[in-house]
Design a protein around this motif. Structure first.
Motif, PDB file in Angstrom:
ATOM      1  N   LEU A 117      19.948  28.445  -9.992  1.00  0.00           N
ATOM      2  CA  LEU A 117      20.310  29.314  -8.968  1.00  0.00           C
ATOM      3  C   LEU A 117      19.287  29.671  -7.874  1.00  0.00           C
ATOM      4  N   ASN A 118      19.811  29.726  -6.555  1.00  0.00           N
ATOM      5  CA  ASN A 118      18.964  30.575  -5.526  1.00  0.00           C
ATOM      6  C   ASN A 118      19.761  31.741  -5.662  1.00  0.00           C
ATOM      7  N   PRO A 119      19.268  33.150  -5.840  1.00  0.00           N
ATOM      8  CA  PRO A 119      17.487  33.343  -5.669  1.00  0.00           C
ATOM      9  C   PRO A 119      17.001  33.277  -7.175  1.00  0.00           C
ATOM     10  N   LEU A 122      29.861  28.131  -7.501  1.00  0.00           N
ATOM     11  CA  LEU A 122      28.701  28.175  -8.691  1.00  0.00           C
ATOM     12  C   LEU A 122      27.346  27.681  -8.109  1.00  0.00           C
ATOM     13  N   ASN A 123      26.500  28.020  -8.485  1.00  0.00           N
ATOM     14  CA  ASN A 123      25.221  27.167  -8.158  1.00  0.00           C
ATOM     15  C   ASN A 123      24.295  27.459  -9.236  1.00  0.00           C
ATOM     16  N   SER A 124      23.792  25.981  -9.729  1.00  0.00           N
ATOM     17  CA  SER A 124      22.879  26.228 -10.812  1.00  0.00           C
ATOM     18  C   SER A 124      21.762  24.948 -10.605  1.00  0.00           C
ATOM     19  N   VAL A 182      14.695  16.814   7.049  1.00  0.00           N
ATOM     20  CA  VAL A 182      15.130  15.615   6.912  1.00  0.00           C
ATOM     21  C   VAL A 182      16.534  15.556   7.216  1.00  0.00           C
ATOM     22  N   ARG A 183      17.632  16.543   6.538  1.00  0.00           N
ATOM     23  CA  ARG A 183      18.905  16.830   6.846  1.00  0.00           C
ATOM     24  C   ARG A 183      19.762  15.693   6.312  1.00  0.00           C
ATOM     25  N   VAL A 184      19.776  15.494   4.959  1.00  0.00           N
ATOM     26  CA  VAL A 184      20.874  14.521   4.273  1.00  0.00           C
ATOM     27  C   VAL A 184      21.165  15.418   3.107  1.00  0.00           C
ATOM     28  N   ILE A 225      19.040  15.974  -0.496  1.00  0.00           N
ATOM     29  CA  ILE A 225      17.533  15.664  -0.821  1.00  0.00           C
ATOM     30  C   ILE A 225      16.674  16.891  -0.408  1.00  0.00           C
ATOM     31  N   SER A 226      17.401  17.820   0.179  1.00  0.00           N
ATOM     32  CA  SER A 226      16.649  18.989   0.902  1.00  0.00           C
ATOM     33  C   SER A 226      15.682  19.497   0.071  1.00  0.00           C
ATOM     34  N   LYS A 227      16.040  19.998  -1.281  1.00  0.00           N
ATOM     35  CA  LYS A 227      15.251  20.671  -2.255  1.00  0.00           C
ATOM     36  C   LYS A 227      14.641  19.568  -3.163  1.00  0.00           C
ATOM     37  N   ALA A 228      15.482  18.777  -3.669  1.00  0.00           N
ATOM     38  CA  ALA A 228      14.901  17.910  -4.691  1.00  0.00           C
ATOM     39  C   ALA A 228      13.711  17.079  -4.098  1.00  0.00           C
ATOM     40  N   SER A 265      23.822  35.433  -5.004  1.00  0.00           N
ATOM     41  CA  SER A 265      23.845  33.846  -4.624  1.00  0.00           C
ATOM     42  C   SER A 265      23.512  33.724  -3.348  1.00  0.00           C
ATOM     43  N   TRP A 266      23.581  32.481  -2.681  1.00  0.00           N
ATOM     44  CA  TRP A 266      22.973  32.040  -1.611  1.00  0.00           C
ATOM     45  C   TRP A 266      24.287  31.969  -0.619  1.00  0.00           C
ATOM     46  N   ASN A 267      24.204  32.926   0.594  1.00  0.00           N
ATOM     47  CA  ASN A 267      25.104  32.727   1.406  1.00  0.00           C
ATOM     48  C   ASN A 267      26.489  32.660   1.345  1.00  0.00           C
ATOM     49  N   PHE A 327      30.705  23.487  -6.839  1.00  0.00           N
ATOM     50  CA  PHE A 327      29.490  23.392  -7.863  1.00  0.00           C
ATOM     51  C   PHE A 327      28.543  23.001  -6.859  1.00  0.00           C
ATOM     52  N   ASP A 328      27.576  23.766  -6.710  1.00  0.00           N
ATOM     53  CA  ASP A 328      26.199  23.358  -5.922  1.00  0.00           C
ATOM     54  C   ASP A 328      25.028  23.243  -6.799  1.00  0.00           C
ATOM     55  N   GLN A 329      24.841  21.889  -6.691  1.00  0.00           N
ATOM     56  CA  GLN A 329      23.610  21.654  -7.827  1.00  0.00           C
ATOM     57  C   GLN A 329      22.327  20.877  -6.734  1.00  0.00           C
ATOM     58  N   ILE A 330      22.246  21.588  -5.707  1.00  0.00           N
ATOM     59  CA  ILE A 330      21.307  21.059  -4.773  1.00  0.00           C
ATOM     60  C   ILE A 330      19.709  20.958  -5.506  1.00  0.00           C
ATOM     61  N   TYR A 331      19.725  21.878  -6.435  1.00  0.00           N
ATOM     62  CA  TYR A 331      18.234  22.102  -7.256  1.00  0.00           C
ATOM     63  C   TYR A 331      18.251  21.398  -8.309  1.00  0.00           C
ATOM     64  N   TRP A 332      19.298  20.432  -8.800  1.00  0.00           N
ATOM     65  CA  TRP A 332      19.449  19.984 -10.292  1.00  0.00           C
ATOM     66  C   TRP A 332      18.238  19.181 -10.737  1.00  0.00           C
ATOM     67  N   GLY A 348      24.766  16.052   7.545  1.00  0.00           N
ATOM     68  CA  GLY A 348      23.434  16.615   7.925  1.00  0.00           C
ATOM     69  C   GLY A 348      22.853  17.867   7.083  1.00  0.00           C
ATOM     70  N   GLY A 349      22.721  17.524   5.782  1.00  0.00           N
ATOM     71  CA  GLY A 349      22.122  18.428   4.736  1.00  0.00           C
ATOM     72  C   GLY A 349      23.574  19.224   4.148  1.00  0.00           C
ATOM     73  N   ALA A 350      23.215  20.205   3.200  1.00  0.00           N
ATOM     74  CA  ALA A 350      24.437  20.518   2.291  1.00  0.00           C
ATOM     75  C   ALA A 350      25.024  21.700   3.122  1.00  0.00           C
ATOM     76  N   ARG A 351      24.743  22.461   4.094  1.00  0.00           N
ATOM     77  CA  ARG A 351      25.442  23.697   4.707  1.00  0.00           C
ATOM     78  C   ARG A 351      26.726  23.184   5.159  1.00  0.00           C
ATOM     79  N   PRO A 352      26.704  21.888   5.930  1.00  0.00           N
ATOM     80  CA  PRO A 352      27.853  21.589   6.521  1.00  0.00           C
ATOM     81  C   PRO A 352      29.199  21.071   5.455  1.00  0.00           C
ATOM     82  N   ILE A 353      28.516  20.475   4.390  1.00  0.00           N
ATOM     83  CA  ILE A 353      29.503  20.302   3.311  1.00  0.00           C
ATOM     84  C   ILE A 353      29.991  21.716   2.748  1.00  0.00           C
ATOM     85  N   ILE A 354      29.214  22.529   2.565  1.00  0.00           N
ATOM     86  CA  ILE A 354      29.770  23.734   1.925  1.00  0.00           C
ATOM     87  C   ILE A 354      30.683  24.536   3.101  1.00  0.00           C
ATOM     88  N   TYR A 355      30.471  24.462   4.474  1.00  0.00           N
ATOM     89  CA  TYR A 355      31.349  25.038   5.434  1.00  0.00           C
ATOM     90  C   TYR A 355      32.812  24.222   5.432  1.00  0.00           C
TER      91      TYR A 355
HETATM   92  C1  LIG Z   1      21.991  26.772  -3.174  1.00  0.00           C
HETATM   93  C2  LIG Z   1      21.854  26.360  -1.879  1.00  0.00           C
HETATM   94  N1  LIG Z   1      22.704  25.441  -1.397  1.00  0.00           N
HETATM   95  C3  LIG Z   1      22.609  24.959  -0.034  1.00  0.00           C
HETATM   96  C4  LIG Z   1      21.519  24.991   0.675  1.00  0.00           C
HETATM   97  C5  LIG Z   1      21.456  24.562   2.107  1.00  0.00           C
HETATM   98  O1  LIG Z   1      20.861  23.165   1.948  1.00  0.00           O
HETATM   99  P1  LIG Z   1      20.487  22.384   3.195  1.00  0.00           P
HETATM  100  O2  LIG Z   1      19.151  22.598   3.813  1.00  0.00           O
HETATM  101  O3  LIG Z   1      20.439  20.886   2.730  1.00  0.00           O
HETATM  102  O4  LIG Z   1      21.475  22.466   4.267  1.00  0.00           O
HETATM  103  C6  LIG Z   1      20.506  25.890   0.417  1.00  0.00           C
HETATM  104  C7  LIG Z   1      19.315  26.202   1.112  1.00  0.00           C
HETATM  105  O5  LIG Z   1      18.475  27.243   0.918  1.00  0.00           O
HETATM  106  C8  LIG Z   1      20.588  26.646  -1.010  1.00  0.00           C
HETATM  107  O6  LIG Z   1      19.722  27.388  -1.595  1.00  0.00           O
END
Ligand SMILES: Cc1ncc(COP(=O)(O)O)c(C=O)c1O
Length: 434
Positions: A190-192, A186-188, A270-272, A261-264, A142-144, A227-232, A116-123
């Protein structure tokens, strides 16, 4: 009639120790606090330029119509029961194909999970590889990362990055911290900051992780790379997205991708999300998440699968979406650069990706119109908010230390008109500062 119990009157919290030590020490999201302050101002009728939330307003950026219709159809077709705990086959095989087409990386399906989104993946990744007291190295801003590190009781090592490196980490910055580390995140893009790794910079870090793992010779637990590429998919101009496994395939046993799919696709609600990585780690993450139940709803998964299989629909959607994002980011960047040329102590970094612009309001030590001197980023943030209705988030919310005047400006929830109207207000606010 049964008596109604007024539970509220019993909810008196007099004892101490009601929370676990972890929950007790977990602070709420700074960004969400700032966002609620802005909502309150908007409710009072102020015309705001809200650049605070890392989200999209559906009136500015809607999800692809194709996705919306596919999700409806799957609900109508009765896709409402539990999804398989690792994700529906259709989506996992679509992700597999997507990674083959886009990155030439062929992972087996057992290396892919959906959530359900990227957060549970990271956790779940933190939970799966990090034990209490393990060293987790993460760059700032960096984010969170600081929250996830806290939740697993890790020894977080924040590495403060530099403006001259677009606030991204380098091999040099990380090299003294990898000994005994368990995880680097790492995230690229990058948020923020909205900045992205160059090939050389990422290769340098990949080689560092490889060398460190070789030196452990299987005697010490490995060093992993999240490697967080949620914005790739959201890169602009000449910026190209690179990933560690395409650059160094030998790193595959240590790299866990975070994606979704959250950002792209402007689909934050929608939470995938998904993860791709070594199957032993992925299977453990999946097993852990079974007990949390952080699955993406079945119809949303099926809809996302349909979308990923449509390269032409994606290309079309991104043409419009990226133009919308770039127009907003460029407008802000140009506006701030114009102010810099006029002699105001401001600047911003050319946007490369994601939905963010990095800007500096270098007002520390300057006199504000109320006679005081700006001493903190928080004072600058409040000044811009109150004087110019310009809502921004300071880098401290992303773990970056120091009152250095750096801020994140997020454009997913503002219109072009909002930005055009705000820039003269910012100029007027800056003119009052001596
Ligand atoms: C770098 C990064 N990773 C992950 C997430 C979390 O994404 P999701 O909304 O799919 O949980 C965010 C949300 O702001 C983010 O900025």
């Amino acid at each position: 009639m049964e008596t109604l119990i007024n539970v509220q009157s019993h909810l008196k919290y007099e004892e101490t120790g009601r929370f676990s030590a972890m929950a007790d020490g977990l602070s709420g999201s700074e960004i969400l606090k700032i966002a609620s302050e802005i909502r309150a101002m908007a409710a009072q009728g102020h015309k705001m330029c809200n650049l605070t939330v890392g989200d999209f307003s559906p009136t500015e950026f809607r999800i692809p119509l194709f996705l919306e219709e596919a999700i409806h159809r799957h609900y109508q077709n009765g896709q409402t029961n539990y999804p398989p705990f690792e994700g529906v086959t259709e989506l996992r095989s679509a992700i597999r194909k997507f990674y083959i087409d886009r990155f030439q990386l062929d992972y087996p399906e057992k290396s892919i999970i959906v959530c359900g989104g990227a957060r549970p993946i990271i956790y779940s990744l933190f939970r799966t590889v990090v034990s209490r007291g393990d060293k987790v190295v993460f760059p700032t801003p960096s984010w969170n990362n600081h929250y996830y590190t806290h939740m697993v009781g890790a020894n977080g090592i924040p590495i403060q990055c530099r403006a001259e490196n677009a606030f991204l980490p380098t091999r040099d910055l990380l090299k003294d911290h990898v000994k005994d580390a368990r995880l680097i995140t790492l995230n690229s893009p990058l948020n923020p900051t909205g900045t992205a790794f160059t090939r050389e910079a990422l290769e340098g870090i990949c080689d560092l992780v490889l060398e460190e793992n070789r030196s452990r010779e299987g005697k010490q637990r490995p060093l992993y790379l999240l490697f967080d590429q949620i914005y790739w998919m959201l890169t602009f101009g000449k910026t190209t997205h690179f990933n560690p496994v395409s650059l160094r395939p030998e790193l595959a046993p240590y790299v866990i991708f975070v994606d979704g799919i959250s950002k792209a696709f402007a689909a934050t609600g929608v939470r995938v999300g998904w993860s791709v990585g070594p199957d032993d780690i992925i299977q453990r993450m999946s097993a852990m998440l079974t007990h949390v139940g952080a699955w993406a709803p079945r119809a949303e998964q099926m809809g996302a699968a349909d979308l990923l299989m449509q390269p032409a629909v994606i290309e079309d959607y991104h043409k419009t979406m990226k133009t919308g994002l770039e127009t907003r980011l460029d407008l802000l960047h140009k506006g701030i650069s114009d102010l810099e040329r006029l002699g105001f102590p401001v600047m911003s970094i050319v946007p490369m990706g994601a939905i963010y612009l990095t800007a500096r309001f270098n007002l520390i030590g300057k006199k504000n119109p109320n006679g005081g001197i700006f001493t903190t980023n928080e004072e600058i943030r409040k000044y811009l908010l109150n004087e110019a209705q310009f809502g921004v988030v300071h880098f401290q919310a992303f773990g970056y230390e120091g009152d250095t005047g750096w801020f994140r400006l997020s454009v997913g929830a503002v219109s072009i008109k909002d930005i055009e109207a705000a820039l003269p207000r910012v100029k007027a606010a800056l003119e009052k500062i001596k």
